[in-house]
Write an enzyme that holds these catalytic residues in place. Sequence first.
Site, PDB file in Angstrom:
ATOM      1  CG  ASP A 129      -5.542   4.272   7.988  1.00  0.00           C
ATOM      2  OD1 ASP A 129      -4.633   5.140   8.044  1.00  0.00           O
ATOM      3  OD2 ASP A 129      -5.512   3.315   7.184  1.00  0.00           O
TER       4      ASP A 129
ATOM      5  CG  HIS B 260      -2.430   3.025   5.009  1.00  0.00           C
ATOM      6  ND1 HIS B 260      -3.414   2.398   5.727  1.00  0.00           N
ATOM      7  CD2 HIS B 260      -1.775   2.053   4.325  1.00  0.00           C
ATOM      8  CE1 HIS B 260      -3.355   1.094   5.497  1.00  0.00           C
ATOM      9  NE2 HIS B 260      -2.378   0.862   4.654  1.00  0.00           N
TER      10      HIS B 260
ATOM     11  CB  SER C 251      -0.928   0.014   1.221  1.00  0.00           C
ATOM     12  OG  SER C 251      -0.163  -0.060   2.415  1.00  0.00           O
TER      13      SER C 251
END
Length: 357
Positions: free
Chosen positions: A237, A240, A75
């Site tokens: 969140d 990230h 990611s």
Amino acid sequence: MGKAGAARKLASAAAYGGGGLSVLGGALYGVLTAEARLARRTIGTIRKDSVPDPTGWYGRGRPGPAIKLVVLGDSSAAGYGVERVEQTPGAMLASGIAEHADRRVYLRDFAVVGAKSSDLAEQVDRALPIEPDIAIILIGGNDVTHTVAPSASVRYLQEAVRRLRGTGIEVVVGTCPDLGTIKPIAPPLKQVARAWSRRLAAGQTIGVIEEGGRTVSIGSILGPEFAAAPAILFGPDQFHPSAQGYRAAAGILLPSALAALGVIPDDEEHLEGLRGEAIMPISAAAVRAVNTPGTELDGTEVGGNRLGVRGLWVELRHRRHRPQTEGESPEESDQQPGEHPGERSGDQPDELEHAEG
């Protein structure tokens, strides 16, 4: 055993199939697993379909032939959490390479949210037919949160780099970030994650350079700077990076990507002692790099030999940051025949899910 010795031990374990969790101590394995479940609940559900795909052409109006770039990894390479394609690491890197190299750039992004080092093989399979000039890899965070043995993580990465370098592709790897900086990870997991990720980063560095790639330490680029402004540099969140956070990471990778492509300013052709640059044995250099984000390591020779009594010789560099380039959106209409910008390499487990017990 000192940190340099531990880095050598981890790299040796990766090469010969040993190592396991002894790097941190097997007793901490259960703690890591339990705390990872709590952090997972804090972070929440990962939406894999929310990542814009930056695949396409960059550098409008610049001359050819185009530089072909592929981005591989997890990611952190895909740009999870950003809203616009030009905010992804791939788009920022492609835009920066196009501007500073004054060439068009064709980008394919094969990074997958939730990917671990074991998933790199499939990504490399998809990248090789593109015949890229350079591959940029960001991987390792999920190996830590999924409690994958560091020796196994390094082996998978080494194999990916070996395959890419075997076809003449330049490889730049951003090593595992310091996960001890992530807010939802609380003590004692925070201390375990920090030690694990730093040891993994050192092992990645040694493994990548052995295969002919170069590394850039991500380290605590997600650290003091992020801790000072988490609302800006972390996404909602708190796990990230935000768009600004990805921009910071891309900024430390860009100079090394340009160097790998041969785009080097005159004042960076030679090592500069005043910037702390030097030729060092690989294990000592790997430990120093882990503690200094943005440090580039690349293999070199001393007296015509790559290998010294303390291992491979490497150049340790602190390349000057280039002026930040505004990320472009890709020109999809000018893509290569048969390429599909929206195509990614399949579903992978979510971040922090399925921690091994």
